[in-house]
Design a protein around this motif. Structure first.
Motif: not given
Ligand SMILES: [Zn+2]
Lengths: 196, 44, 500
Positions: C417-421, C475-489
């Motif tokens: 997750v750190t690398v993703a951020y 970026a705000m959306w991705l950062g807040r949801l910590e990637f997983m959900s957005v990537l799932a969508l």
């Protein structure tokens, strides 16, 4: 033993903090500045070139917004010199962000400001002459202008906000549809509850 | 709060104590910040 | 092979998304009531239109998607990301109808910034915005801080396994109490408890500082909501510099630091385990990184000699850094002052603070102290292994409510997750630079958006390129949801088109 030392240390730390917080900030000695203004920079000029204007006497003009906050025998007011401040009261078209400066003025001067800008008012247009501080030592490093002269150039006025007929109709229509859907949803929901 | 909706007076007292503890943590952080500022101002 | 989602999957997702959207419509009742009380009739009308639109979408979706299936993990992630997106599109209606936004995109930017507790804004002429709209701006940041799913969980769901999956989909993973609905309620107890105390204290102070009782009350509630949610919205364009008061600043610091705590930590402390404040990995990590970044910024500022004495230096450096590190975004200096007065080193310290962010399962954003702490512990363990005899068994532990062994899976997930951020920060900064901004400013603003902080150095403005507005919103959306959900969508959308 060690715990007691720690506790003493902690108390000392807290006491030091409190002492530090109430420590009086050094008050600016009256600079005896003459009133000869060195210019009339905009708030944009002041924010972009604070060092150039620091400590100088300047002219500044803007719309008073929010409120005048009285603190003893002085008061804070905020003057916006953005595009909105130069508009007629009924002109509410967009013109970008707000921009302005905080002004510290003697209460009796600030009392001249009667109307401050908000949703339903265009505020008084106020002209001040005062000393600009890039980081005011008296006010925690805030950027401000200490006014020595203040006058209301143009009194403020209420902004007329008419209720739009089209929007009222839209609101009514949408509410009806929403209410209908809600009733339908509730009936289905209840029916399912009974079945289960 | 054990599954129910009600919050008793005892709960409230515990919550207040917790809030106070958290405020102390912030005060310690602020003290460190102030100490840094004092040292920096003295040295410059 | 990618499996195309079946009709049943769409139904489950539609039904639960509908529920969340009804929640958003209900939330609009608060600003509606306020504008009615204060006689802002046309504002009230805007809220009637907007909430009716939410109800139509919400109930409509639930009527269309009738199913008894519970949410699976995949569904929950899609619902979490999807309902944030739709809630943003609908929540932008009042902003857009107010006439204070340059375009619908600007309104969407502001609402995404609100829900994700970022605090960057494009709203124009903020100083003439209605009380109703100001209530909505701050309320949605308050609701977004708890998580709009948590809001919906509390009022609209019965506790099912699917409800817990939704909760995780929103980037929260702590069970404060065994049942997820109880957990949501515990989160509300903490938040409302702070709202009552913090709002009242701020209102009383505002009154003492020269505001009228009504304005002091409204500002108290709004500034509280901006602080607690680590959002950073304030009712005036001057942000928290408006108040010119050390005491007011300190109270906001206390509120936003508390807001940046893990809700599980709050619950432990509020249940009587006050030792946890000293021992918790996240509070320790936060204290260390905050002190270090404050140190760097203070040294940089004192070398420049902008602030004349220690108290001023403290008030400016500590405030902006604490605000940045908790990803709040309150500021007592002008945005451009970061560039003009603070200079590169202090800006860099602020950027690092924002990038790290505060606690997991809180209202805050950023990489999070938990991950920084775990990675540091892993690093220490490696060094210990290197200098110990080969036969020695090194077990590194960290403390978060209980002692946790730092093992490879834990380290791996923290690092991923750190690398993703870091990647997100880098990409957003590059887009900013490509738009022609100075790289340091683009990095500052990009990290601020992606870590949901909201400090600005002047890049964000109504006139900025559309590309940058879109990228910051994402970026705000991705950062807040910590990637997983957005990537799932995104995966769901892809599977719908290409799957078999
Ligand atoms: Zn001053």
């Amino acid at each position: 033993m060690r715990r007691r030392v720690l506790r003493v240390l902690r108390c000392a730390l807290l006491a030091a903090t409190l002492a530090g917080l109430v420590w009086p900030a050094p008050v600016l000695a009256a600079t005896g500045a003459t009133l000869a203004s060195l210019g009339s920079p905009s708030s944009g000029d002041l924010v972009e070139h604070p060092a150039q204007w620091d400590g100088k006497v300047i002219d500044f003009q803007g719309e008073a917004v929010g409120e005048v906050m009285r603190r003893g025998d002085s008061a804070w007011l905020h003057l916006n010199d953005d595009a909105y401040s130069r508009k007629a009261a009924d002109d509410i078209a967009l013109a970008g962000y707000n921009a302005g400066q905080a002004v510290w003025a003697p209460s009796e001067l600030a009392a001249q400001v009667k109307i401050c800008g908000d949703y339903s008012h265009r505020g008084d247009l106020v002209h001040v002459v005062g000393i600009f501080h890039a980081a005011c030592p008296e006010h925690g490093g805030d950027m401000d202008i200490h006014a020595v002269k203040l006058e209301v150039v143009l009194p403020g006025s209420p902004i007329a906000r008419a209720v739009s007929g089209v929007r009222a109709a839209a609101a009514a229509a949408l509410s009806l549809v929403a209410a209908g859907l809600w009733l339908l949803w509730r009936r289905r929901h209840r029916a399912r509850g009974r079945a289960a | 709060m054990k599954g129910g909706y009600s919050v008793t007076l005892r709960d409230l007292r515990r919550y207040a104590a917790g809030m106070l503890g958290e405020a102390c943590y912030v005060l310690v952080l602020a003290a460190v910040g102030l100490a840094i500022a004092v040292v920096a101002a003295l040295l410059s | 092979m990618i499996i195309q989602p079946r009709r049943d999957d769409h139904l489950v997702i539609g039904k639960y998304t509908g529920k969340v959207i009804v929640g958003v419509g209900l939330l609009m009742a608060v600003p509606l009531a306020l504008s009615l009380v204060l006689g802002e009739w046309s504002v009230a009308l805007d809220f009637v239109i907007s909430s009716a639109a939410c109800f139509i979408c919400g109930f409509g979706l639930q009527l269309l998607c009738r199913t008894e299936r519970d949410l699976g993990w995949g569904h929950a992630l899609v619902v979490a990301a999807g309902s944030w997106l739709i809630a943003t599109l609908l929540g932008a209606l009042p902003h857009s109808l107010s006439g204070h936004e340059g375009s619908y995109l600007d309104a969407v930017f502001d609402v995404m910034s609100g829900y994700t507790t970022t605090g960057l804004y494009l709203i124009q002429d903020l100083d003439h915005v209605s009380n109703g709209l100001n209530m909505w701006r701050h309320l949605l940041t308050y609701a977004g801080g708890q998580g709009i799913i948590v809001v919906a969980l509390t009022f609209l769901f019965r506790g099912s396994p699917g409800a817990y999956r939704l909760y995780v989909g929103e980037g929260k993973d702590e069970r404060l109490l065994p049942n997820v609905v109880q957990t949501a309620r515990a989160i509300w107890i903490v938040s409302l408890g702070y709202l009552a105390v913090g709002g009242l204290v701020l209102a009383a102070m505002g009154w003492a500082l020269g505001q009228t009782p009504l304005r002091a009350f409204l500002h108290g509630v709004w500034v509280f909501m901006g602080a607690w949610s680590t959002g950073g919205f304030a009712p005036q364009s001057y942000n928290t510099m408006w108040f010119h008061s050390l005491a007011y600043e300190l109270v906001t610091v206390a509120i936003f630091v508390a807001g940046s705590f893990n809700f599980a930590l709050h619950w432990a402390v509020w249940s009587g385990n006050r030792k946890e404040l000293r021992r918790n990995l996240e509070t320790v990590s936060f204290a260390v990184t905050l002190s270090l970044t404050v140190l760097v910024a203070t040294v940089a500022l004192s070398r420049l000699g902008i602030y004349p004495d220690a108290v001023n230096l403290f008030r400016k450096a500590f405030y902006q850094l604490a605000s940045g590190h908790t990803t709040t975004g309150f500021s007592t200096i002008y945005s451009r002052a970061f560039v003009v007065q603070w200079g590169p080193l202090a800006m860099l310290a602020t950027t690092v603070a924002m990038a790290i962010g505060a606690s997991a399962c809180s209202t805050a954003g950023g990489i999070k102290g938990m991950r920084v702490g775990v990675i540091t512990a892993g690093f220490v363990a490696d060094i210990r292994r290197m200098i110990s005899p080969e036969s020695a068994l090194i077990r590194q532990r960290v403390h978060h409510l209980r002692d946790i062994l730092v093992d490879s899976p834990l380290l791996r997930s923290a690092l991923t997750v750190t690398v993703a951020y870091l990647t997100l920060y880098g990409l957003v900064a590059i887009v900013g630079a490509a738009c022609g901004y100075d790289f340091l400013q683009a990095a500052f603003e990009g990290v601020s958006a992606a870590s949901n902080t909201g400090l600005s150095c002047g890049v964000t403005a109504p006139a900025m390129p559309v590309v940058l507005k879109v990228v910051y919103t994402l970026a705000m959306w991705l950062g807040r949801l910590e990637f997983m959900s957005v990537l799932a969508l995104a995966g769901y959308a892809y599977a719908m088109v290409r799957g078999r």
